[in-house]
Design a protein around this motif. Structure first.
Motif, PDB file in Angstrom:
ATOM      1  N   VAL A  90      -7.292   3.447  10.157  1.00 12.08           N
ATOM      2  CA  VAL A  90      -7.390   2.032   9.815  1.00 12.08           C
ATOM      3  C   VAL A  90      -5.982   1.505   9.587  1.00 12.08           C
ATOM      4  O   VAL A  90      -5.171   2.133   8.895  1.00 12.08           O
ATOM      5  N   VAL A  91      -5.683   0.370  10.203  1.00  9.86           N
ATOM      6  CA  VAL A  91      -4.405  -0.302   9.979  1.00  9.86           C
ATOM      7  C   VAL A  91      -4.670  -1.502   9.076  1.00  9.86           C
ATOM      8  O   VAL A  91      -5.493  -2.367   9.400  1.00  9.86           O
ATOM      9  N   PHE A  92      -3.994  -1.526   7.938  1.00  7.76           N
ATOM     10  CA  PHE A  92      -4.108  -2.641   6.996  1.00  7.76           C
ATOM     11  C   PHE A  92      -2.880  -3.541   7.146  1.00  7.76           C
ATOM     12  O   PHE A  92      -1.742  -3.057   7.123  1.00  7.76           O
ATOM     13  N   ARG A  93      -3.097  -4.824   7.302  1.00  6.02           N
ATOM     14  CA  ARG A  93      -2.010  -5.809   7.230  1.00  6.02           C
ATOM     15  C   ARG A  93      -2.326  -6.707   6.045  1.00  6.02           C
ATOM     16  O   ARG A  93      -3.212  -7.545   6.084  1.00  6.02           O
ATOM     17  N   LEU A  94      -1.559  -6.509   4.970  1.00  9.17           N
ATOM     18  CA  LEU A  94      -1.935  -7.170   3.723  1.00  9.17           C
ATOM     19  C   LEU A  94      -1.408  -8.587   3.629  1.00  9.17           C
ATOM     20  O   LEU A  94      -2.092  -9.484   3.177  1.00  9.17           O
TER      21      LEU A  94
ATOM     22  N   ASP B 148       7.920  -3.472   5.732  1.00  9.45           N
ATOM     23  CA  ASP B 148       7.711  -3.868   4.342  1.00  9.45           C
ATOM     24  C   ASP B 148       7.337  -5.342   4.237  1.00  9.45           C
ATOM     25  O   ASP B 148       6.444  -5.715   3.469  1.00  9.45           O
ATOM     26  N   SER B 149       8.005  -6.203   5.006  1.00  6.87           N
ATOM     27  CA  SER B 149       7.691  -7.623   4.911  1.00  6.87           C
ATOM     28  C   SER B 149       6.304  -7.918   5.461  1.00  6.87           C
ATOM     29  O   SER B 149       5.601  -8.799   4.991  1.00  6.87           O
ATOM     30  N   MET B 150       5.895  -7.168   6.489  1.00  7.19           N
ATOM     31  CA  MET B 150       4.557  -7.341   7.042  1.00  7.19           C
ATOM     32  C   MET B 150       3.495  -6.650   6.192  1.00  7.19           C
ATOM     33  O   MET B 150       2.323  -6.964   6.299  1.00  7.19           O
ATOM     34  N   GLN B 151       3.905  -5.682   5.376  1.00  7.59           N
ATOM     35  CA  GLN B 151       2.987  -4.850   4.593  1.00  7.59           C
ATOM     36  C   GLN B 151       1.924  -4.220   5.502  1.00  7.59           C
ATOM     37  O   GLN B 151       0.730  -4.443   5.360  1.00  7.59           O
ATOM     38  N   LEU B 152       2.397  -3.425   6.437  1.00  2.00           N
ATOM     39  CA  LEU B 152       1.527  -2.686   7.339  1.00  2.00           C
ATOM     40  C   LEU B 152       1.368  -1.250   6.846  1.00  2.00           C
ATOM     41  O   LEU B 152       2.355  -0.598   6.512  1.00  2.00           O
ATOM     42  N   TYR B 153       0.129  -0.785   6.806  1.00  2.00           N
ATOM     43  CA  TYR B 153      -0.165   0.579   6.380  1.00  2.00           C
ATOM     44  C   TYR B 153      -1.210   1.171   7.320  1.00  2.00           C
ATOM     45  O   TYR B 153      -2.056   0.453   7.865  1.00  2.00           O
ATOM     46  N   ALA B 154      -1.161   2.467   7.507  1.00  2.00           N
ATOM     47  CA  ALA B 154      -2.155   3.157   8.328  1.00  2.00           C
ATOM     48  C   ALA B 154      -2.693   4.358   7.558  1.00  2.00           C
ATOM     49  O   ALA B 154      -1.931   5.123   6.956  1.00  2.00           O
ATOM     50  N   MET B 155      -4.007   4.513   7.569  1.00  2.00           N
ATOM     51  CA  MET B 155      -4.685   5.575   6.819  1.00  2.00           C
ATOM     52  C   MET B 155      -5.869   6.063   7.629  1.00  2.00           C
ATOM     53  O   MET B 155      -6.421   5.321   8.449  1.00  2.00           O
ATOM     54  N   GLU B 156      -6.255   7.315   7.426  1.00  5.25           N
ATOM     55  CA  GLU B 156      -7.442   7.820   8.103  1.00  5.25           C
ATOM     56  C   GLU B 156      -8.633   6.929   7.781  1.00  5.25           C
ATOM     57  O   GLU B 156      -8.721   6.334   6.707  1.00  5.25           O
ATOM     58  N   SER B 157      -9.568   6.839   8.726  1.00  5.90           N
ATOM     59  CA  SER B 157     -10.616   5.822   8.630  1.00  5.90           C
ATOM     60  C   SER B 157     -11.770   6.201   7.715  1.00  5.90           C
ATOM     61  O   SER B 157     -12.597   5.351   7.396  1.00  5.90           O
ATOM     62  N   THR B 158     -11.844   7.455   7.302  1.00  3.55           N
ATOM     63  CA  THR B 158     -12.938   7.867   6.426  1.00  3.55           C
ATOM     64  C   THR B 158     -12.400   8.522   5.163  1.00  3.55           C
ATOM     65  O   THR B 158     -11.372   9.196   5.186  1.00  3.55           O
ATOM     66  N   CYS B 159     -13.116   8.325   4.092  1.00  2.00           N
ATOM     67  CA  CYS B 159     -12.722   8.906   2.811  1.00  2.00           C
ATOM     68  C   CYS B 159     -12.832  10.432   2.872  1.00  2.00           C
ATOM     69  O   CYS B 159     -13.852  10.964   3.346  1.00  2.00           O
TER      70      CYS B 159
ATOM     71  N   SER C 137      -4.484 -11.536  13.893  1.00  2.00           N
ATOM     72  CA  SER C 137      -5.732 -12.289  13.778  1.00  2.00           C
ATOM     73  C   SER C 137      -6.568 -11.846  12.590  1.00  2.00           C
ATOM     74  O   SER C 137      -7.369 -12.636  12.069  1.00  2.00           O
ATOM     75  N   HIS C 138      -6.417 -10.578  12.164  1.00  2.00           N
ATOM     76  CA  HIS C 138      -7.208 -10.044  11.064  1.00  2.00           C
ATOM     77  C   HIS C 138      -6.303  -9.197  10.169  1.00  2.00           C
ATOM     78  O   HIS C 138      -5.163  -8.896  10.521  1.00  2.00           O
ATOM     79  N   THR C 139      -6.832  -8.805   9.039  1.00  2.00           N
ATOM     80  CA  THR C 139      -6.050  -8.002   8.101  1.00  2.00           C
ATOM     81  C   THR C 139      -6.361  -6.519   8.184  1.00  2.00           C
ATOM     82  O   THR C 139      -5.660  -5.718   7.567  1.00  2.00           O
ATOM     83  N   ARG C 140      -7.397  -6.152   8.952  1.00  2.00           N
ATOM     84  CA  ARG C 140      -7.747  -4.740   9.094  1.00  2.00           C
ATOM     85  C   ARG C 140      -8.180  -4.473  10.533  1.00  2.00           C
ATOM     86  O   ARG C 140      -8.921  -5.265  11.128  1.00  2.00           O
ATOM     87  N   PHE C 141      -7.723  -3.346  11.047  1.00  2.00           N
ATOM     88  CA  PHE C 141      -8.072  -2.963  12.415  1.00  2.00           C
ATOM     89  C   PHE C 141      -8.463  -1.493  12.435  1.00  2.00           C
ATOM     90  O   PHE C 141      -7.808  -0.660  11.803  1.00  2.00           O
ATOM     91  N   LEU C 142      -9.519  -1.180  13.168  1.00  2.00           N
ATOM     92  CA  LEU C 142      -9.922   0.199  13.401  1.00  2.00           C
ATOM     93  C   LEU C 142      -9.299   0.666  14.709  1.00  2.00           C
ATOM     94  O   LEU C 142      -9.435   0.004  15.743  1.00  2.00           O
TER      95      LEU C 142
ATOM     96  N   GLY D  58     -12.378   1.402   6.297  1.00  2.00           N
ATOM     97  CA  GLY D  58     -12.128   0.073   6.823  1.00  2.00           C
ATOM     98  C   GLY D  58     -12.664  -1.011   5.917  1.00  2.00           C
ATOM     99  O   GLY D  58     -12.225  -2.162   5.988  1.00  2.00           O
ATOM    100  N   HIS D  59     -13.607  -0.665   5.058  1.00  2.00           N
ATOM    101  CA  HIS D  59     -14.188  -1.621   4.120  1.00  2.00           C
ATOM    102  C   HIS D  59     -13.777  -1.325   2.678  1.00  2.00           C
ATOM    103  O   HIS D  59     -14.446  -1.734   1.735  1.00  2.00           O
ATOM    104  N   ALA D  60     -12.663  -0.618   2.528  1.00  2.00           N
ATOM    105  CA  ALA D  60     -12.150  -0.319   1.194  1.00  2.00           C
ATOM    106  C   ALA D  60     -11.596  -1.578   0.537  1.00  2.00           C
ATOM    107  O   ALA D  60     -11.122  -2.499   1.215  1.00  2.00           O
ATOM    108  N   ASP D  61     -11.638  -1.608  -0.790  1.00  2.00           N
ATOM    109  CA  ASP D  61     -10.961  -2.651  -1.557  1.00  2.00           C
ATOM    110  C   ASP D  61      -9.494  -2.270  -1.723  1.00  2.00           C
ATOM    111  O   ASP D  61      -9.174  -1.093  -1.926  1.00  2.00           O
ATOM    112  N   ILE D  62      -8.603  -3.233  -1.631  1.00  2.00           N
ATOM    113  CA  ILE D  62      -7.183  -2.996  -1.842  1.00  2.00           C
ATOM    114  C   ILE D  62      -6.804  -3.547  -3.213  1.00  2.00           C
ATOM    115  O   ILE D  62      -7.064  -4.716  -3.509  1.00  2.00           O
ATOM    116  N   GLU D  63      -6.217  -2.685  -4.047  1.00  2.00           N
ATOM    117  CA  GLU D  63      -5.844  -3.089  -5.405  1.00  2.00           C
ATOM    118  C   GLU D  63      -4.377  -2.791  -5.665  1.00  2.00           C
ATOM    119  O   GLU D  63      -3.829  -1.800  -5.162  1.00  2.00           O
ATOM    120  N   ASP D  64      -3.749  -3.670  -6.403  1.00  2.00           N
ATOM    121  CA  ASP D  64      -2.343  -3.517  -6.798  1.00  2.00           C
ATOM    122  C   ASP D  64      -2.320  -2.913  -8.195  1.00  2.00           C
ATOM    123  O   ASP D  64      -2.675  -3.574  -9.177  1.00  2.00           O
TER     124      ASP D  64
END
Length: 466
Positions: free
Chosen positions: A34-38, A59-70, A13-18, A78-84
């Motif tokens: 934070v789980v990112f679904r790109l 890989d096809s889903m592009q799922l990533y998980a990272m600690e929630s705070t910098c 339903s969303h691209t980011r989940f806490l 959770g409000h980070a910008d994603i850049e390629d």
């Protein structure tokens, strides 16, 4: 060591989940990721693809998980910008633009964020489908106590509420304040506590939380004196506030009149709950625990609670207007704030009485209220009440998290300390029946609350052996 996070279908339903995790062995040990679904090559962003497809991979889903705070200064990732970039996909901290590789956590600054491997496993077929598993943040077993989309849905201000706004300065939106906006989170908290107009309280809450998350507001304000302290009682506009026993009977939701009365009472509770979250920050934000200031996550949690309560108020008010009424049409009481006044001296007491007694009691009664509205055929109200109930579980979780943190730092037993706080600062028995399932999700096992009575206001009895 990995744990089951969620059915894959729940992450579409969303691209980011806490996600908040709690150690089963260490009740005080919480961890947020934070789980990112790109994107997905097997379907579209609306989540309409077949989650049971054999071709799905991480890989096809592009799922990533990272600690929630910098790891730098604790900004909300959770409000980070994603850049390629040339080196791969990176999450860019919203505060100072530090970039962290989504796979490795490496940053060109020399810092490193914790990342967690994700797997997609067969969940045994429908209705479970595929299940997302995530690497655990530490030793032992963990519970998933919260999984929510990062984005939040607010409703637009209702027309009637706008017509009821005063013509004076109190009706001005946040961007039209006569003075510059506050520069610290604690100053924002005091401003919002002193805001008497309900819509303006919601607007200012949303502005303050957004500024804090995205780095426009960089200081909590621990070391800066407050121009004014938080109010003893937050002011109220357009409301007839009476003693709790003077509020009219609400009925059992069988009629529209009864449902309006119940929704109005709940909206009143949510408006006080906005203030309770900000009072937590304003009143206790400068405290130190075992010589250390409160962690940044403390402020992230309680600003999130304030935002949730604002969302709940706006949803309830809109529903009142859809039923032909408006907020302010009924008398209200300030009983919840009386408990805030009685616990203004102690962070531990505040967490126990407001969040682990009153809010936990909400977990007990909400399902019955929802059932009444469902039986009456009012499914639109049911949707609102279910949103509120889900969020309230996480609020009790926040209370348990920080109460457990205090106990761990001070070498106290959480259960014994909680029970003593209730005896000292609550009046009467904790009433059942208890919603044990949702209480347990929030960390409240039965040994916390069973056979417990508050003794506030009772005369002290001498021990026969003294």
């Amino acid at each position: 060591n990995r744990l089951s996070l969620s059915p894959l279908s729940n992450l579409l339903s969303h691209t980011r989940f806490l996600c908040t995790l709690r150690s089963k062995a260490r009740a005080y040990d919480y961890h947020s990721i934070v789980v990112f679904r790109l994107s997905s090559t097997t379907g579209d962003e609306s989540g309409s693809f077949d989650s049971n497809s054999d071709s799905i991979s991480v890989d096809s889903m592009q799922l990533y998980a990272m600690e929630s705070t910098c790891p730098h200064l604790g900004a909300d990732m959770g409000h980070a910008d994603i850049e390629d970039t040339d080196v791969g996909l990176v999450a860019v901290c919203p505060w100072h633009r530090y970039d962290f590789d989504l796979k490795t956590g490496h940053s060109e600054t020399g810092l490193r964020a914790c990342t967690f491997e994700i797997q997609i496993r067969d969940g045994g077929g429908p209705p479970n489908g595929r299940v997302v598993w995530v690497e655990a943040p530490g030793d032992g077993d963990w519970d998933v106590v919260e999984l929510r989309p990062v984005s939040e849905d607010f409703v637009d201000p209702p027309n009637i509420s706008r017509l009821l706004l005063d013509d004076g300065d109190s009706a001005k939106p946040p961007e039209e304040l006569d003075q510059p906006p506050p520069t610290t989170l604690l100053e924002w908290a005091v401003l919002i506590l002193n805001t008497s107009q309900p819509q303006l309280k919601v607007d200012r809450t949303r502005q303050a939380v957004a500024a804090f998350r995205t780095g426009q507001l960089k200081s909590v304000g621990r070391n800066k004196p407050l121009v004014r302290p938080p109010p003893n009682i937050p002011p109220r506009d357009q409301l007839n506030v009476v003693q709790p026993g003077k509020v009219a009977k609400r009925g059992k939701a069988g009629s529209v009149k009864s449902r309006i009365a119940i929704l109005h009472a709940l909206a009143n509770i949510e408006q006080w709950a906005i203030d309770l979250a900000w009072d937590m920050i304003a009143r206790f934000g400068k405290e130190k625990v075992d010589g250390e200031p409160l962690p940044h996550q403390f402020f992230l949690d309680w600003t999130k609670v304030a935002e949730d309560e604002s969302k709940h108020f706006s949803l309830l008010r809109k529903r009142l207007e859809e039923l032909g009424s408006y907020y302010g049409s009924h008398t209200v009481h300030a009983g919840l704030w009386e408990s805030a006044q009685q616990t203004s001296h102690s962070l531990s007491s505040r967490l126990c009485i407001i969040h682990l007694v009153h809010e936990a009691r909400g977990l007990d009664v909400n399902p019955a209220t929802i059932a009444k509205f469902r039986n009456a055929g009012d499914l639109d109200s049911v949707k609102v009440l279910e949103i509120i109930h889900h969020d309230e579980i996480t609020h009790v979780t926040a209370g348990h998290r920080w109460f457990s943190y205090l106990c761990e730092k001070n070498g106290l037993d959480p259960v014994a300390t909680f029970r003593q706080e209730v005896r000292n600062h609550f009046s009467g028995a904790l009433k059942g029946p208890f919603n044990e399932e949702d209480r347990r999700k929030a960390g409240m096992t039965p040994d916390f609350y069973e056979d417990l009575r508050g003794e506030l206001g009772q005369p002290t009895q001498m021990n026969d052996q003294t």
